[in-house]
Design an enzyme around this catalytic site. Structure first.
Site, PDB file in Angstrom:
ATOM      1  N   HIS A 146       0.810  -1.232   0.000  1.00 28.81           N
ATOM      2  CA  HIS A 146       0.000   0.000   0.000  1.00 28.81           C
ATOM      3  C   HIS A 146       0.842   1.281   0.000  1.00 28.81           C
ATOM      4  O   HIS A 146       0.396   2.331   0.442  1.00 28.81           O
ATOM      5  CB  HIS A 146      -0.956  -0.014   1.198  1.00 28.81           C
ATOM      6  CG  HIS A 146      -0.259   0.072   2.539  1.00 28.81           C
ATOM      7  ND1 HIS A 146      -0.815  -0.450   3.674  1.00 28.81           N
ATOM      8  CD2 HIS A 146       0.937   0.616   2.930  1.00 28.81           C
ATOM      9  CE1 HIS A 146       0.001  -0.224   4.707  1.00 28.81           C
ATOM     10  NE2 HIS A 146       1.065   0.420   4.273  1.00 28.81           N
TER      11      HIS A 146
ATOM     12  N   HIS B   2      -1.829   5.374   9.417  1.00 24.97           N
ATOM     13  CA  HIS B   2      -0.442   5.781   9.628  1.00 24.97           C
ATOM     14  C   HIS B   2      -0.359   7.142  10.320  1.00 24.97           C
ATOM     15  O   HIS B   2       0.496   7.963  10.002  1.00 24.97           O
ATOM     16  CB  HIS B   2       0.305   5.846   8.304  1.00 24.97           C
ATOM     17  CG  HIS B   2       0.422   4.545   7.581  1.00 24.97           C
ATOM     18  ND1 HIS B   2      -0.615   3.958   6.907  1.00 24.97           N
ATOM     19  CD2 HIS B   2       1.486   3.710   7.424  1.00 24.97           C
ATOM     20  CE1 HIS B   2      -0.194   2.823   6.361  1.00 24.97           C
ATOM     21  NE2 HIS B   2       1.063   2.650   6.657  1.00 24.97           N
TER      22      HIS B   2
ATOM     23  N   HIS C 193       9.716  -4.415   5.089  1.00 26.32           N
ATOM     24  CA  HIS C 193      10.277  -3.073   4.944  1.00 26.32           C
ATOM     25  C   HIS C 193      10.595  -2.461   6.291  1.00 26.32           C
ATOM     26  O   HIS C 193       9.967  -2.786   7.289  1.00 26.32           O
ATOM     27  CB  HIS C 193       9.411  -2.139   4.097  1.00 26.32           C
ATOM     28  CG  HIS C 193       8.008  -1.841   4.562  1.00 26.32           C
ATOM     29  ND1 HIS C 193       7.074  -2.799   4.867  1.00 26.32           N
ATOM     30  CD2 HIS C 193       7.366  -0.656   4.738  1.00 26.32           C
ATOM     31  CE1 HIS C 193       5.917  -2.221   5.192  1.00 26.32           C
ATOM     32  NE2 HIS C 193       6.063  -0.914   5.138  1.00 26.32           N
TER      33      HIS C 193
ATOM     34  N   GLU D  66       3.118  -5.222   9.297  1.00 26.17           N
ATOM     35  CA  GLU D  66       1.895  -4.967   8.520  1.00 26.17           C
ATOM     36  C   GLU D  66       1.340  -6.279   7.936  1.00 26.17           C
ATOM     37  O   GLU D  66       0.169  -6.343   7.580  1.00 26.17           O
ATOM     38  CB  GLU D  66       2.164  -3.959   7.385  1.00 26.17           C
ATOM     39  CG  GLU D  66       2.357  -2.544   7.887  1.00 26.17           C
ATOM     40  CD  GLU D  66       2.583  -1.520   6.780  1.00 26.17           C
ATOM     41  OE1 GLU D  66       2.536  -0.326   7.081  1.00 26.17           O
ATOM     42  OE2 GLU D  66       2.810  -1.903   5.610  1.00 26.17           O
TER      43      GLU D  66
HETATM   44  C1  DHB Z   1       6.458   3.151   2.573  1.00 24.73           C
HETATM   45  C2  DHB Z   1       5.864   1.933   2.935  1.00 24.73           C
HETATM   46  C3  DHB Z   1       4.777   1.928   3.795  1.00 24.73           C
HETATM   47  O1  DHB Z   1       4.160   0.793   4.211  1.00 24.73           O
HETATM   48  C4  DHB Z   1       4.252   3.114   4.263  1.00 24.73           C
HETATM   49  O2  DHB Z   1       3.166   3.062   5.040  1.00 24.73           O
HETATM   50  C5  DHB Z   1       4.829   4.329   3.911  1.00 24.73           C
HETATM   51  C6  DHB Z   1       5.932   4.341   3.063  1.00 24.73           C
HETATM   52  C7  DHB Z   1       7.615   3.190   1.636  1.00 24.73           C
HETATM   53  O3  DHB Z   1       8.236   2.145   1.369  1.00 24.73           O
HETATM   54  O4  DHB Z   1       7.928   4.256   1.103  1.00 24.73           O
HETATM   55 FE    FE Z   2       2.533   1.132   5.628  1.00 19.72          FE
END
Ligand code: DHB
Ligand code: FE
Length: 280
Positions: free
Chosen positions: A12, A59, A193, A240
């Site tokens: 997302h 977020h 991530h 997540e």
């Molecule tokens: C990114 C990934 C995310 O899940 C998010 O909420 C905000 C940014 C990213 O990789 O840039």
């Molecule tokens: Fe995210």
């Protein structure tokens, strides 16, 4: 009665919204990512779901560290997309289904899942980007939506096991709705991530691919991970993935993988896409 026709999970990342706004789908950086979606859009066109339950994490737009529900559910007639500072153009409100939302709330509370009920809710990229990816080119979104929000920001986060159980309860709750509607459940976010700290930029392809395989064939094995296991293996934002587990838990029938795609990196993440069909 309501029927769960399938589950879809997708990353997302806000940069995807930026790429859509600038029409970069054919750009060499973005193409391998966007090329994953046409088979899923085709499936949705054929299946024509009435409602999408979107399992996502806020977020900081709607909830912040001062007040953080572990699980929250929307029960509004529409959901406003608001500016969250990524430079994304805000989109028109998304249609809700308050009657169905209240049915889910009643059934889940009966089943001992006490979600925060939101009769007003703004939605951020976690909710908006997946809908754009799946139905974006349509002038009017052809589904009503129910946001189901999960705390993946402020520790302690709900465990994978708890999320999988919530998914099971959600599946039962959907199937006890007396209207003949077709429901698709979306699990958004992930995959590995880490946006901050010493390991910023960390991606674990091998772990992501294992999760994408096991969530089809053996989701219980993933539900046994702890949040700390997920952080270690998939980075600080890797948890997540619990939203994918809620989606998977809701699939009550015979589950068949129809399509998947995985590409790294998209922004900071391993970007995963999975379409699971649920047969009665
Ligand atoms: C990114 C990934 C995310 O899940 C998010 O909420 C905000 C940014 C990213 O990789 O840039
Ligand atoms: Fe995210």
């Amino acid at each position: 009665m309501a029927r769960i026709i399938g589950g879809i999970s997708t990353s997302h990342i806000p940069a995807i919204g930026g790429a859509i706004a600038r029409n970069l789908q054919q750009d060499p950086y973005w193409k391998p990512f966007f090329d994953g979606y046409p088979p899923v859009r085709k499936w949705l066109d054929e299946m024509q779901p009435d409602v999408a339950i979107v399992v996502y994490n806020d977020h900081g737009l709607n909830f912040f560290l001062d007040k953080m529900p572990t699980f929250a559910i929307g029960a509004a007639a529409e959901y406003q997309n608001a500016d969250e500072g990524w430079g994304l153009k805000t989109l028109p409100p998304f249609p809700g289904d308050p009657q169905f939302s209240w049915h889910l709330v009643e059934a889940l509370v009966q089943d001992e899942f006490d979600l925060t009920i939101c009769q007003e809710m703004t939605v951020d990229h976690g909710f908006v980007v997946p809908l754009q990816l799946l139905w974006g080119e349509k002038k009017k979104l052809p589904v009503r939506t129910v946001p189901l929000e999960v705390n993946t920001v402020q520790h302690p986060l709900p465990t994978p096991a708890r999320c999988y159980k919530l998914g099971r309860a959600l599946g039962k709750a959907i199937e006890s709705y007396p209207e003949d509607i077709k429901v698709v459940v979306l699990g958004t976010g992930g995959l590995s991530h880490q946006l901050d700290g010493q390991r910023a930029g960390f991606i674990n392809r091998q772990f992501d691919l294992m999760c994408m395989e096991k969530i089809v064939s053996d989701p219980e094995s993933l539900a046994r991970y702890s949040i700390h296991d997920l952080v270690e293996n998939a980075g600080t934002q890797g948890p997540e993935f619990i939203q994918w587990l809620i989606m998977r838990g809701a699939l009550t029938g015979n589950v068949r993988k129809v399509h998947s795609n995985y590409h790294i990196p998209i922004s900071n993440t391993g970007a995963g896409l999975l379409l699971l069909e649920n047969a009665a």
